[in-house]
Design a protein around this motif. Sequence first.
Motif, PDB file in Angstrom:
ATOM      1  N   THR A   1      30.900  45.392  33.438  1.00 50.84           N
ATOM      2  CA  THR A   1      31.959  44.757  32.582  1.00 50.84           C
ATOM      3  C   THR A   1      32.806  45.799  32.278  1.00 50.84           C
ATOM      4  OG1 THR A   1      31.893  43.631  30.363  1.00 50.84           O
ATOM      5  CG2 THR A   1      30.547  45.464  30.670  1.00 50.84           C
ATOM      6  N   MET A   2      34.195  45.356  31.991  1.00 50.25           N
ATOM      7  CA  MET A   2      35.182  46.260  31.660  1.00 50.25           C
ATOM      8  C   MET A   2      35.728  46.299  29.998  1.00 50.25           C
ATOM      9  SD  MET A   2      37.464  45.381  34.988  1.00 50.25           S
ATOM     10  CE  MET A   2      39.096  46.183  34.536  1.00 50.25           C
ATOM     11  N   HIS A   3      35.828  44.990  29.520  1.00 50.16           N
ATOM     12  CA  HIS A   3      35.976  44.888  27.985  1.00 50.16           C
ATOM     13  C   HIS A   3      35.054  44.039  27.373  1.00 50.16           C
ATOM     14  CE1 HIS A   3      39.821  46.785  28.890  1.00 50.16           C
ATOM     15  NE2 HIS A   3      40.112  46.021  30.060  1.00 50.16           N
TER      16      HIS A   3
ATOM     17  N   SER B   1      33.816  41.139  28.045  1.00 45.75           N
ATOM     18  CA  SER B   1      33.611  39.521  28.314  1.00 45.75           C
ATOM     19  C   SER B   1      32.474  39.138  29.210  1.00 45.75           C
ATOM     20  CB  SER B   1      34.730  38.872  28.855  1.00 45.75           C
ATOM     21  OG  SER B   1      35.832  39.040  27.828  1.00 45.75           O
TER      22      SER B   1
END
Length: 385
Positions: free
Chosen positions: A249-251, A253
């Motif tokens: 995951t990056m942010h 979501s």
Amino acid sequence: MTAKRIADGVYYTGTIDWDRRTFDELVTLPRGTSYNSYLISGTSATALIDTTEPSRAAELLRTLEEMDADIKYIISQHAEQDHSGTIPELLEIYPEAEVIGTPACIELLQELLRINGNFREVKDGESLSLGDRTLRFIVTPWVHWPDTMVTYLEEDGILFTCDFFGSHIATSDIMETPDDFLREAKRYYAHIMMPFSQMVASNLRKISELEVSMIAPSHGPVISEPGLIMDAYDTWTSGGDGVVIAYTTMHGSTRVMVERLTEKLMELDVSVRPVNVAEHDTGEFLTELVDASVLVVASPTVLTRPHPAIASVLYLVNALRPPLRHVAVMGSYGWGSLIESEVRKLLSNLNVEYLESVLVKGLPVEEDLQRVDELAMKIKGVNGW
Ligand code: FEO
């Protein structure tokens, strides 16, 4: 290191790599490893089964010197250098020794080590007398190269198996089975054996006909309860029905979706294991795949494609061919995504059915999460839980 007697006239002469932490520059080794060799002393001849890594040659040679070993036969069960790497030095000390292996092994030894010597090719079932001891060679291809064979010491029922049934465990108690043995053996199986599971199962059936009192692999401890590892291999080669979620995951979501899917599957009593592949080691992820029938790939979108950490493990999954039957793709994106088509390309070797993807623009809302719930229901349905 000092040799250890494991039976009358049979000695462990392995070298222990306490600090090695990766194998093939790929899979982590939390417990180190060992490169086992075994000296069998008969009334008319002495044989050495396998050798050690080239970097450990001096250690093995010292052990053999301390034993005053007069080696007539070097049995090479597999040409990979972690087992064959000291054959060149041994041939300098024992120039008359015969190097024995399958035809494929002899060919590979000559190509990998660039050695000359007295080579003897053996056929499946062929025997070699050491006087009061008899070695029988059983060809077992693809555990883990096409050249592999195992060696059965008939009088003692000891089966020397090289990579087959190995584990990456460094231990001074070579005759004891550590508590985490099966976990490490499974990690080893995932990395080394899983791509050849059908051949492994076939070789397992072949050696099941033998009366085996002890299994002596060329990595990890000697196994005094052969049924323990043979039953485990029987299970692992049969596949499983678990669900693995490979995600990153990056942010946040994608994490929201993964957490919802995990919770829902748990509610449905489905065995699930989410693995953040950017944070866990590759060996742990591969070990989980041994029992999985469904892989969920969950990734944020990076320049329309899956995150590189996801792409990297999918490359490996495609090569190692775990026994998956279904794949599902989840992910998030900002303005467009080709995640699903890229996952299909990256897993082109797998004969799997794809479940409907759940791709979400931005942070998932409740409506999106209901699609995740539907995916969980579908997974439960296809998996027969
Ligand atoms: Fe332990 Fe395939 O070598």
